[in-house]
Design a protein around this motif. Structure first.
Motif, PDB file in Angstrom:
ATOM      1  N   PHE A  39      -7.050  -0.505   3.286  1.00 30.69           N
ATOM      2  CA  PHE A  39      -6.249  -1.055   4.383  1.00 30.69           C
ATOM      3  C   PHE A  39      -7.089  -1.029   5.646  1.00 30.69           C
ATOM      4  O   PHE A  39      -7.730  -0.030   5.954  1.00 30.69           O
ATOM      5  CB  PHE A  39      -5.005  -0.172   4.559  1.00 30.69           C
ATOM      6  CG  PHE A  39      -3.825  -0.883   5.154  1.00 30.69           C
ATOM      7  CD1 PHE A  39      -2.743  -1.248   4.363  1.00 30.69           C
ATOM      8  CD2 PHE A  39      -3.775  -1.172   6.507  1.00 30.69           C
ATOM      9  CE1 PHE A  39      -1.644  -1.903   4.903  1.00 30.69           C
ATOM     10  CE2 PHE A  39      -2.677  -1.828   7.061  1.00 30.69           C
ATOM     11  CZ  PHE A  39      -1.611  -2.191   6.252  1.00 30.69           C
ATOM     12  N   ARG A  90      -3.488   2.952  -4.612  1.00 34.08           N
ATOM     13  CA  ARG A  90      -4.258   3.172  -3.388  1.00 34.08           C
ATOM     14  C   ARG A  90      -5.757   3.211  -3.682  1.00 34.08           C
ATOM     15  O   ARG A  90      -6.569   2.925  -2.825  1.00 34.08           O
ATOM     16  CB  ARG A  90      -3.817   4.471  -2.715  1.00 34.08           C
ATOM     17  CG  ARG A  90      -2.454   4.327  -2.041  1.00 34.08           C
ATOM     18  CD  ARG A  90      -2.265   5.385  -0.978  1.00 34.08           C
ATOM     19  NE  ARG A  90      -0.978   5.239  -0.335  1.00 34.08           N
ATOM     20  CZ  ARG A  90      -0.146   6.259  -0.081  1.00 34.08           C
ATOM     21  NH1 ARG A  90      -0.486   7.487  -0.429  1.00 34.08           N
ATOM     22  NH2 ARG A  90       0.993   6.054   0.535  1.00 34.08           N
ATOM     23  N   LEU A 111       2.696   2.455   2.176  1.00 38.33           N
ATOM     24  CA  LEU A 111       2.883   3.142   3.454  1.00 38.33           C
ATOM     25  C   LEU A 111       4.346   3.022   3.847  1.00 38.33           C
ATOM     26  O   LEU A 111       4.854   3.778   4.668  1.00 38.33           O
ATOM     27  CB  LEU A 111       1.988   2.530   4.537  1.00 38.33           C
ATOM     28  CG  LEU A 111       0.485   2.747   4.306  1.00 38.33           C
ATOM     29  CD1 LEU A 111      -0.321   2.008   5.340  1.00 38.33           C
ATOM     30  CD2 LEU A 111       0.163   4.232   4.317  1.00 38.33           C
ATOM     31  N   HIS A 152      -1.074   6.733  -6.322  1.00 37.66           N
ATOM     32  CA  HIS A 152      -2.474   7.111  -6.190  1.00 37.66           C
ATOM     33  C   HIS A 152      -3.379   6.036  -6.799  1.00 37.66           C
ATOM     34  O   HIS A 152      -4.367   5.621  -6.213  1.00 37.66           O
ATOM     35  CB  HIS A 152      -2.698   8.460  -6.878  1.00 37.66           C
ATOM     36  CG  HIS A 152      -4.037   9.049  -6.598  1.00 37.66           C
ATOM     37  ND1 HIS A 152      -4.372   9.560  -5.369  1.00 37.66           N
ATOM     38  CD2 HIS A 152      -5.143   9.169  -7.381  1.00 37.66           C
ATOM     39  CE1 HIS A 152      -5.615   9.991  -5.399  1.00 37.66           C
ATOM     40  NE2 HIS A 152      -6.109   9.775  -6.615  1.00 37.66           N
ATOM     41  N   ASN A 206       0.816  -1.223   0.000  1.00 37.78           N
ATOM     42  CA  ASN A 206       0.000   0.000   0.000  1.00 37.78           C
ATOM     43  C   ASN A 206       0.847   1.269   0.000  1.00 37.78           C
ATOM     44  O   ASN A 206       0.343   2.354   0.193  1.00 37.78           O
ATOM     45  CB  ASN A 206      -0.935  -0.015   1.204  1.00 37.78           C
ATOM     46  CG  ASN A 206      -2.180   0.807   0.954  1.00 37.78           C
ATOM     47  OD1 ASN A 206      -2.607   0.941  -0.187  1.00 37.78           O
ATOM     48  ND2 ASN A 206      -2.743   1.365   2.003  1.00 37.78           N
TER      49      ASN A 206
END
Ligand code: ATP
Ligand code: ATP
Ligand code: MG
Ligand code: MG
Lengths: 251, 238, 237, 264, 251
Positions: free
Chosen positions: E84, E79, E50, E76, E48
């Protein structure tokens, strides 16, 4: 050895304990089960005077104490006979593992420092922390911290140790080490009153299980009585929730 | 460039420093006494705030609010003229007291208000469980405070104490307004002796002294915190 | 006071002191309007360790926190005109530095010091917002900027608010030193009034009262606002 | 009295009364605390002479700020205070002004050379010039304020400020203001004296006197007897021309020469 | 539908992911097991973005992205296709339940507010929180908060939902409600990648179980393969620890 009679406790208008009786004999391992908010923690805290009960009596061998207006001396006496293991350990953050264990001995019991250190080391050895004497709580994993918490209680050599969900703040993988330590202590004949959600512990170690709900004892008996053939509807409902049928998968 | 040259002469900065520095002694004595008395008084206020008595809480809160709302320069003045006038009503003659005494009283009052909050929040930052664990292993409540709560609260309070100290030192710079000859007072005398000329250089010298002082204090408290915080920041030694 | 207080003067001067409140508030508001955004941006440079700015704001904060505000006032009041006129001369800007109203010096000094205080306030407030909040915002498709604007800042603000309140009250109090640059605020107005008959004690009592009223009101206002902002933190039952 | 000749005054026992004389310690050359920690200046030196003439009093000099001096004398912390004070009606309610004044002060305008033609406050006001701020507790402030009250149609722009942030000569010279009020003594020492810090400006700024004003010691309200004693002593000093000498010493000029033109 | 190739990730000198491959088809429910520190969370976070991986590729249907230096636009896009669910919920504290769910729709996806509110309400209804639209996170129990977390993910209608130990921060009694919600969503055909310690969930819902240890995939297969007949020694050892024999008690 310990008898509790008719303990009542309210917070504001909420009556949390509505007259609980309890008898524990020497060497007993009693497990208290019950849904959240049923008053398990409050009961334990009242026994140790961390909370002042509204009424109720505690009998400790010879010593009989009113839980509502015990004298300072009585409180001190009872605290000498009990030890508490907290859910979130509550180790003294500013003391090493060993100092955590000896603090109560040296300051509370006036035992000489060298002797206390001796006792403390033995207690830590017993919970498998021989190599952590000088570690501070922040340097220990949750499981290790809770084992120090248990060592701190054991070292006081109390008549009874009160455990309040000693494993519920731990990662699943660390639960095992703490339960093992608790089993060992139980096997040595220590009297224990344990609030826990760990059914395996209750089944293996407890000789009595108490089910509380809504501030009263709903049912009590041997683990087999409670888990396999509970009488009360409330008990059955609760066990169904915490022991889903799925567990049968792991035959 | 001509303006700068005409009015600004760096040598005034260096030349004033040796004259100013001895007067730090006055600054230190006044600040030191205010800290000692203020901390003690602040402790009492904090206890009033933490205690059960609603009236004591109200009084403490009222006191703290008033002091928080009063500019130091006004407080200095009120103490300097108000205290002797009040004392006169009780037949005490305090006009002969040294100015420094009034400065100490002023900043004791002020520092106490700051410390009350520092002590209270430090105390409240220590989990209740620490106290409970201590009494459950057989310590008396007093022993629990002294051996478990106090050492931990001290660590929490240290940085705020240091900040309060720096703040006190700076507010103390206003004591010149009632005639205390501390380092700022001396700076003003130097300026007056120069017929109010080259004030900027003297002020810069003053600023330097204060700046260095506060950096030293900050460093000192950083060290102190490390010493006292055993068991707190040592995770990586594992 | 041995002569007793002059009550007529006490009452008259109270209103004179009160007439300094607008200037005090003006300086306070302008300083906050400049310091809030600037302090926030510089706080971000500290948190994100932006190379040069990070160092700049560290030294800046250290200086402002390390020196008494009265000395900052003295320095700014004495040096800014010199520096400005030098600057204007060099670039042939035809502005007379000395036509500048003293209130501008007050704006400069107090924005300067309040910005430094707010850098620290925002820095610690931002660090209390859990990193997970930012991550959750990103994971539902918000850009970094949107995440800060809509999630992080509103939460940081709640944490920062009590400290912003303290900074504001301190700022209001500090404007009492504006006398050193002829700022027509509460203290100076009352002192001028006192000079005629040397009624200083009465004047200072008035100043004291006005500040207590003013600061208590400001604190009360902040408390109300905080209550509104915090509503999401209250557990209803 | 701090009598230099007599060996001991203590023989006179309880008759000698100790009094506190407050002076503004940052007001050179009128009164100041010098580098050796001694009080000096015109006002202080006169009081020292007064002390010599009053065997029944012993003076102790206390340096302080100008605010403190005023309140201290009023409250009785000091029996008398000197700080180049001018007389005003309101002040007589708080202090005893003795019959005899202490000294004379020449107040004037500091101006740029090109504004030399501004001779009086009227001229200054008519030209609509800006004036350097004056500390609110300074007597000069009162003088201008009184002028303004007397001439409501042509007032001088008057701002209150703080004593040590305003360097009048510098401000005038660099054009931060058009003019400033100053006492002649400091001007002499700063600009005209060869060792003065602004000697380099002696051709760029001028001093135009607009008034010579009597300055007074302020006595606490309960000190009438002391004030009377002072009157006697100062009269003698004036007759002995001691005041003239000190004026010349501290102000670079004997202001008593123009005493007949003094209005207040 | 999602393929991950050779993902590597180090923190400082610690290599946490040592080349992990992963393929998930549409409708799959994949459960990842593994001891603490084995890199499960890190893997999910890298997918993701992160966390930025050191190297590795992700293929999302048509879209192929380098996990190390993806453009802002790619990030983008990915995501948009993923959602999540965090271990500790990470609900926006300053937003109501409904706003939590609509935030990503309105601000991230530019969906009109009324439409977003509609979607959000439906998502909350689905997780059984029809009566909590306007509650703030602090007013919800842990289980309710996590259900909002799930609703927030579901509302985005992503191709795949990533769950990181969604029940491990919950009281034992609240675990059930969240697992039920997750089962329902799985039954609707949502593709899910789930890190969990809940063996019952793995057994009932997963169609594939992956066992990770030390930054690599040790073994993968159907729940039956892994739980009943694990091949690798490491897997056996791990399962023995988390599934104590005691569980046979609950037949
Ligand atoms: N200090 C307190 N003030 C007010 N209410 C309290 C306090 N301590 C506990 N309670 C309330 O008493 C009730 C019983 O709490 P208690 O902690 O004894 O329950 P428990 O059986 O231990 O639950 P859990 O399994 O969640 O620990 C709860 O409803 C709780 O909100
Ligand atoms: N930001 C970070 N900086 C440094 N090390 C990190 C960071 N995040 C994770 N790690 C380390 O990476 C390793 C793997 O972490 P990860 O959280 O992926 O494990 P996990 O399998 O999810 O474990 P758990 O079951 O405990 O959640 C751990 O040793 C952890 O200490
Ligand atoms: Mg409990
Ligand atoms: Mg993880």
């Amino acid at each position: 050895m310990l008898t509790i009679n008719e303990i009542h406790k309210s917070f504001g208008k909420n009556e949390i304990l509505k007259g609980v009786d309890l008898t524990i004999d020497k060497g007993d391992v009693v497990v208290i089960l019950g849904p959240s908010g049923s008053g398990k923690t409050t009961l334990l805290r009242c026994i140790n005077f961390l909370e002042k009960a509204d009424s109720g009596m505690a009998t400790f061998g010879e010593l009989q104490v009113n839980l509502h207006d015990a004298s300072k001396k009585d409180i001190h006496n009872i605290r000498q006979k009990t030890a508490f293991v907290f859910q979130n350990y509550n180790l003294f953050n500013n003391k090493t593992a060993l100092e955590n264990v000896t603090e109560g001995l040296v300051i509370g019991r006036k035992i000489h420092k060298t002797k206390a250190t001796d006792i403390g080391k033995k207690a830590l050895d017993k919970v498998g922390l021989s190599d952590k004497y000088n570690s501070y709580p922040s340097q220990l994993s949750g499981g290790q911290q809770q084992r120090v918490g248990i060592a701190r209680a054991v070292a006081l050599n109390p008549d009874i140790i009160l455990f309040d969900e000693p494993t519920s703040a731990l990662d699943p993988e660390l639960v095992g080490e703490v339960l093992t330590v608790m089993k060992n202590i139980a096997n040595e004949g220590t009297t224990m009153l344990v609030v826990t959600h760990e059914m395996s512990f209750a089944k293996d170690v407890a000789n009595r299980v108490i089910f509380m709900d809504g501030g009263v004892v709903v049912e009590e008996g041997t683990p087999h009585d409670i888990f396999i053939s509970p009488k009360e509807e409330r008990t059955k409902k609760f066990l169904k929730r915490v022991l889903p049928e799925d567990y049968t998968f792991y035959i | 460039m001509h303006n700068m040259e005409k009015y600004f002469d760096v040598s005034y900065i260096w030349n004033s420093l040796p004259i100013l520095l001895p007067f730090l002694k006055v600054t230190f004595v006044v600040a030191g006494l205010s800290i000692i008395f203020g901390t003690f008084f602040g402790l009492i206020l904090a206890m009033m705030k933490l205690g059960k008595s609603k009236i004591a809480q109200k009084i403490a809160n009222f006191y703290i609010t008033i002091l928080r709302c009063t500019p130091s320069i006004v407080l200095l003045f009120l103490v300097y003229y108000g205290v002797p006038a009040l004392a006169e009503n009780f037949g005490l003659y305090l006009h002969d007291l040294n100015t420094a005494v009034f400065v100490v009283i002023t900043f004791t009052l002020q520092f106490a208000a700051i410390m009350a909050e520092v002590i209270r929040s430090a105390y409240e930052s220590i989990e209740k469980g620490q106290f409970e664990a201590a009494v459950s292993v057989g310590l008396s409540p007093f022993q629990a405070y002294r051996r478990i709560i106090f050492p931990q609260a001290l660590v929490v309070a240290l940085p705020n104490f240091g900040n309060g100290l720096i703040a006190l030192l700076q507010e103390g710079s206003l004591a010149y307004t009632i005639g205390l000859i501390d380092i700022v007072g001396k700076a003003n005398l130097i300026i007056a002796a120069n017929y109010n000329t080259h004030a900027l250089e003297i002020f810069i010298a003053l600023a330097l002294v204060y700046w260095i002082l506060s950096i030293l204090i900050e460093k000192f408290f950083g060290k102190l915190e490390k010493v006292f915080s055993k068991g707190k920041h040592t995770i990586n030694t594992n | 006071m041995s002569e007793g207080l002059n009550y007529t003067f006490l009452i008259d001067t109270f209103f004179i002191a009160l007439s300094g409140v607008p200037i005090t508030l003006l300086v306070t508001v302008v300083a906050l309007l400049i310091a809030l955004p600037l302090g926030f941006l510089l706080a971000l440079t500290r948190i994100n360790q932006v190379p040069v700015l990070n160092w700049f704001s560290r030294i800046y904060v250290s200086f402002v926190r390390g020196t008494p505000i009265i000395i900052q006032i003295f320095i700014v009041y004495a040096s800014v005109p010199l520096i400005l006129s030098l600057f204007f001369e060099r670039y042939n800007i035809n502005i007379n530095v000395y036509d500048i109203n003293p209130i501008w010096y007050a704006f400069i000094v107090f924005s300067f010091s309040t910005t430094a205080i707010l850098i620290e306030v925002f820095r610690s407030a931002l660090s209390t917002v859990n990193k997970g909040q930012l991550e959750a915002a990103q994971s539902v498709g918000l850009s970094n900027f949107q995440a800060y604007l809509r999630i992080v800042i509103p939460q940081a603000l709640v944490v920062a608010l009590p400290n912003i309140c303290t900074a504001t009250v301190n700022l209001i109090k500090a404007t009492s030193l504006g006398y050193a640059m002829s700022l027509q605020e509460i203290t100076l107005k009352a002192k001028v009034a006192a000079n005629v008959g040397y009624n200083y004690v009465e004047a200072y009592i008035d100043i004291f009262l006005v500040y207590i009223i003013l600061c208590s009101l400001v604190e009360y206002g902040f408390k109300l606002y905080e209550k509104r902002l915090r509503r999401y933190k209250y557990v209803s039952a | 009295a701090c009598s230099s000749g007599e060996a001991s005054t203590s023989s006179e026992g309880g008759d000698v009364r100790k009094v506190k004389v407050a002076y503004d310690m940052a007001s050179k050359p009128i009164s100041w605390l010098d580098d050796n920690g001694n009080a000096t200046g015109y006002d202080v030196e006169i009081m020292k002479l007064v002390d010599e003439l009053l065997p029944e009093y012993e003076f102790e000099y206390v340096g302080t700020t100008s605010d403190d001096l005023l309140i201290g004398v009023e409250q009785g912390k000091f029996q008398v205070g000197v700080k180049n004070t001018f007389w005003t009606e309101e002040r007589t309610e708080k202090f005893i002004f003795p019959k005899e004044f202490l000294g004379l002060s020449s107040a004037g305008l500091v101006l740029k050379k090109e504004n030399e033609h501004i001779k009086s406050l009227e001229d200054f006001a008519t030209a609509e010039y800006s004036l350097a701020p004056i500390a609110a507790n300074n007597a000069q402030y009162t003088v201008i304020d009184e002028y303004n009250k007397a001439n409501p149609n042509n007032p001088v722009k008057l701002d209150a400020g703080d004593a040590f942030t305003v360097d009048v000569i510098q401000w005038v010279n660099e054009g931060r203001v058009d003019g400033g009020v100053i006492i002649e003594g400091p001007f002499q020492k700063q600009v005209l004296d060869e060792t003065g810090p602004y000697y380099n400006l002696k051709d760029e700024v001028v001093y135009n006197e607009f008034a010579v004003i009597k300055t007074w010691p302020l006595f606490n309200k309960k000190e009438q007897e002391f004030a009377d004693a002072y009157d006697k002593a100062i009269k003698q000093l004036q007759e002995e021309k001691k005041t003239n000498e000190l004026s010349t010493e501290f102000y670079g000029r004997d202001l008593f020469e123009v005493l007949d033109q003094v209005e207040r």
